[in-house]
Write a protein that holds these residues in place. Structure first.
Motif, PDB file in Angstrom:
ATOM      1  N   ILE A  87       0.838  -1.202   0.000  1.00  0.00           N
ATOM      2  CA  ILE A  87       0.000   0.000   0.000  1.00  0.00           C
ATOM      3  C   ILE A  87       0.875   1.256   0.000  1.00  0.00           C
ATOM      4  N   MET A  88       1.897   1.272   0.828  1.00  0.00           N
ATOM      5  CA  MET A  88       2.777   2.441   0.895  1.00  0.00           C
ATOM      6  C   MET A  88       3.511   2.648  -0.434  1.00  0.00           C
ATOM      7  N   LEU A  89       3.994   1.590  -1.052  1.00  0.00           N
ATOM      8  CA  LEU A  89       4.688   1.686  -2.332  1.00  0.00           C
ATOM      9  C   LEU A  89       3.768   2.234  -3.415  1.00  0.00           C
ATOM     10  N   MET A  90       2.560   1.700  -3.497  1.00  0.00           N
ATOM     11  CA  MET A  90       1.609   2.156  -4.511  1.00  0.00           C
ATOM     12  C   MET A  90       1.261   3.628  -4.288  1.00  0.00           C
ATOM     13  N   LEU A  91       1.071   4.028  -3.053  1.00  0.00           N
ATOM     14  CA  LEU A  91       0.745   5.431  -2.772  1.00  0.00           C
ATOM     15  C   LEU A  91       1.905   6.356  -3.123  1.00  0.00           C
ATOM     16  N   MET A  92       3.128   5.938  -2.824  1.00  0.00           N
ATOM     17  CA  MET A  92       4.286   6.761  -3.189  1.00  0.00           C
ATOM     18  C   MET A  92       4.411   6.891  -4.700  1.00  0.00           C
ATOM     19  N   LEU A  93       4.175   5.811  -5.422  1.00  0.00           N
ATOM     20  CA  LEU A  93       4.227   5.879  -6.880  1.00  0.00           C
ATOM     21  C   LEU A  93       3.168   6.814  -7.432  1.00  0.00           C
ATOM     22  N   MET A  94       1.971   6.745  -6.874  1.00  0.00           N
ATOM     23  CA  MET A  94       0.895   7.620  -7.333  1.00  0.00           C
ATOM     24  C   MET A  94       1.205   9.083  -7.043  1.00  0.00           C
ATOM     25  N   LEU A  95       1.806   9.353  -5.899  1.00  0.00           N
ATOM     26  CA  LEU A  95       2.196  10.723  -5.576  1.00  0.00           C
ATOM     27  C   LEU A  95       3.276  11.223  -6.529  1.00  0.00           C
ATOM     28  N   GLN A  96       4.229  10.360  -6.870  1.00  0.00           N
ATOM     29  CA  GLN A  96       5.266  10.746  -7.823  1.00  0.00           C
ATOM     30  C   GLN A  96       4.668  11.057  -9.190  1.00  0.00           C
ATOM     31  N   ILE A  97       3.753  10.221  -9.635  1.00  0.00           N
ATOM     32  CA  ILE A  97       3.104  10.449 -10.926  1.00  0.00           C
ATOM     33  C   ILE A  97       2.338  11.754 -10.912  1.00  0.00           C
ATOM     34  N   ALA A  98       1.576  11.999  -9.857  1.00  0.00           N
ATOM     35  CA  ALA A  98       0.812  13.250  -9.747  1.00  0.00           C
ATOM     36  C   ALA A  98       1.746  14.451  -9.754  1.00  0.00           C
ATOM     37  N   TYR A  99       2.867  14.352  -9.059  1.00  0.00           N
ATOM     38  CA  TYR A  99       3.828  15.443  -9.036  1.00  0.00           C
ATOM     39  C   TYR A  99       4.411  15.687 -10.441  1.00  0.00           C
ATOM     40  N   MET A 100       4.816  14.609 -11.109  1.00  0.00           N
ATOM     41  CA  MET A 100       5.405  14.737 -12.444  1.00  0.00           C
ATOM     42  C   MET A 100       4.409  15.347 -13.437  1.00  0.00           C
ATOM     43  N   GLU A 101       3.137  15.009 -13.301  1.00  0.00           N
ATOM     44  CA  GLU A 101       2.120  15.554 -14.188  1.00  0.00           C
ATOM     45  C   GLU A 101       1.855  17.030 -13.901  1.00  0.00           C
ATOM     46  N   SER A 102       2.096  17.457 -12.672  1.00  0.00           N
ATOM     47  CA  SER A 102       1.826  18.855 -12.322  1.00  0.00           C
ATOM     48  C   SER A 102       2.981  19.786 -12.670  1.00  0.00           C
ATOM     49  N   VAL A 103       4.152  19.232 -12.929  1.00  0.00           N
ATOM     50  CA  VAL A 103       5.331  20.067 -13.220  1.00  0.00           C
ATOM     51  C   VAL A 103       5.355  20.456 -14.674  1.00  0.00           C
TER      52      VAL A 103
END
Length: 103
Positions: A87-103
Motif C-alpha cells: 500500500i505504501m509503495l503504490m501510494l508513493m508511486l501515485m504521488l510521484q506520478i501526480a507530481y510529475m504531471e503537475s510540473v
C-alpha cells in the motif's frame, strides 16, 4: 512473486468487479474483503483496489489457521507487513506520478 499466478489471481477478483461496483455505487462508505487465506491473494485484491478503485475505502481481513499463521500456513505478521508495504509503495508511486504531471 510469480507474475503469471498474480495475473490469474487478479483475474479471479476481476470476476467480482460487477458485484464490487454495485456495492460501491450504492453509496457505501467502503468495502471489506474478508477471509483472504494467503498473502498472494491479499496482494492481488489490494493491487486491484489501488489501481481501479483508488477513491474507495477498503479493508482486507485474513483467514487464519491459528494466532501465528494464515490459512495457507504463511506467517501472519510477515503477510500483514507485506500488505502494508504494498500500500505504501503504490501510494508513493501515485504521488510521484501526480507530481510529475503537475510540473
Amino acid at each position: 512473486m510469480n507474475l503469471r499466478w498474480t495475473a490469474l489471481l487478479v483475474s479471479k477478483y476481476m470476476c467480482h468487479r460487477t458485484r464490487i461496483e454495485v456495492v460501491l455505487s450504492g453509496g457505501e462508505d467502503g468495502l471489506a474483503v474478508e477471509t483472504v487465506p494467503c498473502k498472494m491473494k491479499a496482494e492481488a485484491v489490494t493491487e486491484m483496489f489501488l489501481k481501479d478503485y483508488l477513491d474507495e475505502k477498503f479493508c482486507v481481513s485474513f483467514q487464519c489457521k491459528d494466532e501465528l499463521r494464515l490459512a495457507y500456513g504463511e506467517n501472519f505478521a510477515n503477510a500483514a507487513k507485506t500488505f502494508w508495504e504494498l500500500i505504501m509503495l503504490m501510494l508513493m508511486l501515485m504521488l510521484q506520478i501526480a507530481y510529475m504531471e503537475s510540473v
